[in-house]
Design a protein around this motif. Structure first.
Motif: not given
Length: 306
Positions: A114-123, A160-164, A253-264
């Motif tokens: 959770h130190h990263l934003l985890l997107l459900h996405s190929a990159v 995982f799209g791992l966003v620093d 909206l589509m990116v946010a709803t495809n994130a694993f830990n957006y709310e966290v």
């Protein structure tokens, strides 16, 4: 030292040893142990490009795959995945050991990063720019990702799209790409030089085979990139190619709803996704032919109109 520099026998002994082996996969350091000889052989083959880092004092997790019970290698064999000594889910049939390990590693990343934003996405990356492919299951994300990774794009991740969170950059996490059912033969035909492992029949997600990440993607896994294109793919049988611009509020909206830990991650996630969407070109992609889809994305990356 890379895993492939071990002999298979020496690698199997190292995995059985008291401390196991310490492997770097993208930004994560994993300690791995197993006494399951078939899994050890497959890890030598499929994880062969990963470097070992035994001197690394901090490990993100300790993974272990064991036989489930002393009699299991002979009677209805099953194996069990443990992380830091605990089993987060029940045993799998022994023949599904590699899918179980890969899904277990996904579980660890999703639960602990959770130190990263985890997107459900190929990159994937080209010339320092990242292409994100967020998609729901069944939309052809993994198939398209595997094809792009063998068509001149650098693989960051299939899942995982791992966003620093501090720099807003995407971090490479090149892993095995799991293909399901008909996608397996599609990639065998499209990319005959791709290294596919064995097909695991009847897993919890159907028939599964894994594509080994290209060596360059692993060698360069310390090189981040910035988001440049957000493309939301969907495979539709016999559909003509469509690559259409999306309005940015819909893309957000589509990116946010495809994130694993957006709310966290909370407010920071909102800001990160906003900057990413504002700085990217956003498209909806419908395709049925891989070659057409890749040509369109190549043209997009080259600045051509499609």
């Amino acid at each position: 030292m890379k895993i492939s520099e071990f002999t298979p026998a020496a690698w199997s002994r190292a995995l059985r040893g008291g401390d196991g082996v310490v492997v770097r996969i993208g930004p994560f350091v994993v300690r791995m142990q197993t006494a399951v000889s078939d899994l050890a052989r497959l890890l030598h083959e499929m994880w062969g490009h990963y470097p070992l880092c035994p001197e690394e004092p901090l490990r993100d997790c300790h993974l272990r795959v064991d036989w489930n019970g002393w009699y299991r290698p002979w009677f209805r064999p099953s194996s069990i995945f443990r992380v830091d000594g605990r089993a987060p889910f029940g045993p799998f049939p022994a023949r599904h050991h590699l899918p179980m390990l890969e899904w277990g590693l996904n579980f660890c990343i999703a639960q602990r990063s959770h130190h990263l934003l985890l997107l459900h996405s190929a990159v994937l990356e080209r010339n320092g720019n990242a292409l994100l492919l967020p998609a729901w299951p069944g939309h052809g994300k993994s198939t398209l990702c595997a094809a792009l990774a063998h068509s001149g794009w650098r693989l960051f991740s299939d899942e995982f799209g791992l966003v620093d969170a501090e720099r807003g950059q995407l971090l490479p996490f090149p892993r095995l790409i799991p293909l399901k059912n008909t996608s397996i033969e599609v990639i065998r035909d499209f990319a005959p030089k791709a290294h596919l492992g064995p097909t695991f029949l009847g897993t919890r997600k159907g028939n599964v085979a894994h594509v080994r990440p290209p060596e360059e993607s692993v060698t360069r896994m310390s090189e981040p990139a910035r988001a440049r294109w957000l493309v939301f793919p969907r495979w539709v049988a016999d559909a003509p190619l469509q690559l259409e611009p999306m309005v940015k509020p819909e893309a957000f909206l589509m990116v946010a709803t495809n994130a694993f830990n957006y709310e966290v991650v909370g407010q920071q996630a909102f800001e990160l996704v906003g900057r990413m969407v504002n700085g990217s070109d956003c498209y909806r992609l419908v395709y049925s032919d891989l070659a057409e889809a890749i040509a369109a994305l190549d043209a997009l990356a080259g600045g051509a109109r499609v």
